[in-house]
Design an enzyme around this catalytic site. Structure first.
Site, PDB file in Angstrom:
ATOM      1  N   HIS A  63       0.845  -1.209   0.000  1.00 36.88           N
ATOM      2  CA  HIS A  63       0.000   0.000   0.000  1.00 36.88           C
ATOM      3  C   HIS A  63       0.872   1.248   0.000  1.00 36.88           C
ATOM      4  O   HIS A  63       1.997   1.234   0.489  1.00 36.88           O
ATOM      5  CB  HIS A  63      -0.926   0.007   1.215  1.00 36.88           C
ATOM      6  CG  HIS A  63      -1.950  -1.078   1.156  1.00 36.88           C
ATOM      7  ND1 HIS A  63      -3.143  -0.938   0.493  1.00 36.88           N
ATOM      8  CD2 HIS A  63      -1.941  -2.344   1.647  1.00 36.88           C
ATOM      9  CE1 HIS A  63      -3.837  -2.067   0.597  1.00 36.88           C
ATOM     10  NE2 HIS A  63      -3.127  -2.933   1.280  1.00 36.88           N
ATOM     11  N   HIS A 120      -9.165  -7.268  -1.745  1.00 36.05           N
ATOM     12  CA  HIS A 120      -8.789  -7.923  -0.492  1.00 36.05           C
ATOM     13  C   HIS A 120      -9.907  -8.892  -0.084  1.00 36.05           C
ATOM     14  O   HIS A 120     -11.085  -8.588  -0.236  1.00 36.05           O
ATOM     15  CB  HIS A 120      -8.660  -6.911   0.643  1.00 36.05           C
ATOM     16  CG  HIS A 120      -7.393  -6.115   0.631  1.00 36.05           C
ATOM     17  ND1 HIS A 120      -7.047  -5.295  -0.405  1.00 36.05           N
ATOM     18  CD2 HIS A 120      -6.402  -6.002   1.549  1.00 36.05           C
ATOM     19  CE1 HIS A 120      -5.880  -4.722  -0.117  1.00 36.05           C
ATOM     20  NE2 HIS A 120      -5.472  -5.120   1.050  1.00 36.05           N
ATOM     21  N   GLU A 142      -8.914 -12.178   4.930  1.00 33.30           N
ATOM     22  CA  GLU A 142      -7.920 -11.716   5.905  1.00 33.30           C
ATOM     23  C   GLU A 142      -8.597 -11.616   7.271  1.00 33.30           C
ATOM     24  O   GLU A 142      -8.316 -12.380   8.168  1.00 33.30           O
ATOM     25  CB  GLU A 142      -7.357 -10.349   5.487  1.00 33.30           C
ATOM     26  CG  GLU A 142      -6.347  -9.767   6.485  1.00 33.30           C
ATOM     27  CD  GLU A 142      -6.080  -8.282   6.261  1.00 33.30           C
ATOM     28  OE1 GLU A 142      -6.856  -7.609   5.561  1.00 33.30           O
ATOM     29  OE2 GLU A 142      -5.088  -7.781   6.829  1.00 33.30           O
ATOM     30  N   ASP A 182       2.629  -5.582   2.468  1.00 31.40           N
ATOM     31  CA  ASP A 182       1.402  -4.886   2.870  1.00 31.40           C
ATOM     32  C   ASP A 182       1.695  -3.435   3.308  1.00 31.40           C
ATOM     33  O   ASP A 182       1.571  -2.523   2.488  1.00 31.40           O
ATOM     34  CB  ASP A 182       0.683  -5.693   3.970  1.00 31.40           C
ATOM     35  CG  ASP A 182      -0.824  -5.480   3.967  1.00 31.40           C
ATOM     36  OD1 ASP A 182      -1.327  -4.796   3.066  1.00 31.40           O
ATOM     37  OD2 ASP A 182      -1.502  -6.017   4.866  1.00 31.40           O
ATOM     38  N   ASP A 183       2.043  -3.246   4.565  1.00 31.19           N
ATOM     39  CA  ASP A 183       2.342  -1.908   5.092  1.00 31.19           C
ATOM     40  C   ASP A 183       3.604  -1.937   5.951  1.00 31.19           C
ATOM     41  O   ASP A 183       3.520  -1.909   7.180  1.00 31.19           O
ATOM     42  CB  ASP A 183       1.166  -1.408   5.965  1.00 31.19           C
ATOM     43  CG  ASP A 183      -0.124  -1.275   5.178  1.00 31.19           C
ATOM     44  OD1 ASP A 183      -0.169  -0.461   4.244  1.00 31.19           O
ATOM     45  OD2 ASP A 183      -1.087  -2.000   5.501  1.00 31.19           O
TER      46      ASP A 183
HETATM   47 ZN   LIG Z   1      -3.526  -4.845   2.012  1.00 25.45          ZN
END
Ligand SMILES: [Zn+2]
Length: 340
Positions: A18, A200, A203, A281-282
């Site tokens: 992201h 997404h 999750e 991801d982050d």
């Molecule tokens: Zn994500």
């Protein structure tokens, strides 16, 4: 004795990163200083914040930290810096192709509107790619906390910029809110415009959310998708269709989706033949980047080098990279393995 191959030298594609979340922690501190933003301790401690997103409050806290970090990106030069550094970090981790995910809506107020925001982002990606030599493209991601009409607007915009570097359309934020099918029209617009559908799912919620992504949004890739491991029939379906799951082990543990790295069902997906593309991801919030995800597969799941090479191949094949880029990366994977 056999040399331990360095996973940073293994060529791979990075398909789940992201925009704000890709920022270097040191850059966040500098930008906060530049704009006089007081960051919460969780973002200045030098170690990843303690997050648990398995309940809505925890997810809200995660989003608040993310929003704080995003509020430090105010000018085109900040965007350029972010993208350039994301590319540099990726190259350091052996990435030969990066697809970065962004909801331009969040940047629109400070960058003069939705269209200027997307153009600034795409320009930054193009110049970072040129400067660093890393192939880069963009996934435009809609926010499932917002109205489906907003997602349609974004999908139309994304399609309009397909020849300027947008390759896919995503859907992010809290899976517990709204239904995937509320966004079916937006995804139809994106797919008809030639974009890859990569929402997404699987999750924060279980296998049903992955099935919804397949049935209602015709996903070609799933952001995360790990919870599909709870349903063998779904795994079979993902494997047969060759739907790549963008699995982010460090993120899963940081957000409490799984307790420990060894609990992330990498083996289950791998053994079921579900293609995976490991992603960070982050990294800003979770404290680790791309190569570290491969390291988790090696350390906690016993993936040997041939299996790590196969994971890298899967990431490349799941990407939107042109055939010649894919071939070059795949050849690099073989070389990495041969050089042991
Ligand atoms: Zn994500």
């Amino acid at each position: 004795m056999e040399r331990v191959r360095d996973v940073r030298e293994l060529p791979k594609a990075h398909l789940h990163l992201h925009f704000t979340g890709s920022m270097r922690p040191s850059t966040l501190l500098e930008l906060a200083d530049k704009y006089g933003v007081r960051l919460p301790d969780a973002l200045t401690g030098g170690h990843p914040p303690n997050l648990r997103a398995t309940d809505e409050r925890g997810w809200f806290r995660f989003q608040r930290l993310y929003d704080m970090a995003r509020s430090c990106l105010r000018e085109p030069e900040d965007i350029q810096r972010l993208v350039r550094e994301a590319a540099q970090e990726d190259i350091r981790d052996g990435s030969g192709w990066l697809e970065i995910q962004v909801d331009p809506t969040s940047y629109a107020p400070r960058l003069g509107g939705l269209i200027p925001a997307l153009e600034i982002i795409l320009d930054a990606v193009e110049s970072a790619s040129r400067e660093t030599g890393l192939g880069m493209r963009v996934l435009v991601a809609a926010n499932r906390m917002k109205h489906p009409l907003d997602a349609r607007t974004l999908a139309r915009l994304a399609v309009r910029y397909a020849d300027r570097g947008v390759v896919g359309f995503g859907l992010s934020n809290d899976e517990r809110r709204g239904m995937a099918r509320d966004f079916d029209r937006a995804f139809a617009i994106a797919r008809d415009g030639g974009l890859l559908a990569a929402p997404h799912g699987g999750e924060l919620t279980g296998p049903a959310s992955v099935r919804d992504c397949l049935d209602d949004l015709h996903a070609r890739r799933i952001g995360h998708g790990v919870r599909a491991a709870e349903d063998p029939r779904l795994l079979k379906r993902l494997a047969e269709r060759g739907v790549t799951c963008e699995v982010c082990p460090a993120s899963n543990v940081a957000l409490g989706v799984y307790e420990k790295p060894e609990d992330v069902p990498l083996r289950t997906l791998y053994d079921a033949g579900v293609p995976m593309a490991l992603g960070a991801d982050d990294p800003l919030l979770f404290g680790s980047r791309l190569a570290a995800q491969y390291e988790i597969a090696r350390q906690h799941h016993g993936f040997d080098d041939a299996e790590l090479a196969e994971l890298a191949r899967q990431s490349v094949r799941g990407s939107a990279a042109p055939a010649e880029v894919q071939e070059k990366l795949l050849a690099g994977v073989d070389e990495w393995l041969a050089a042991g």
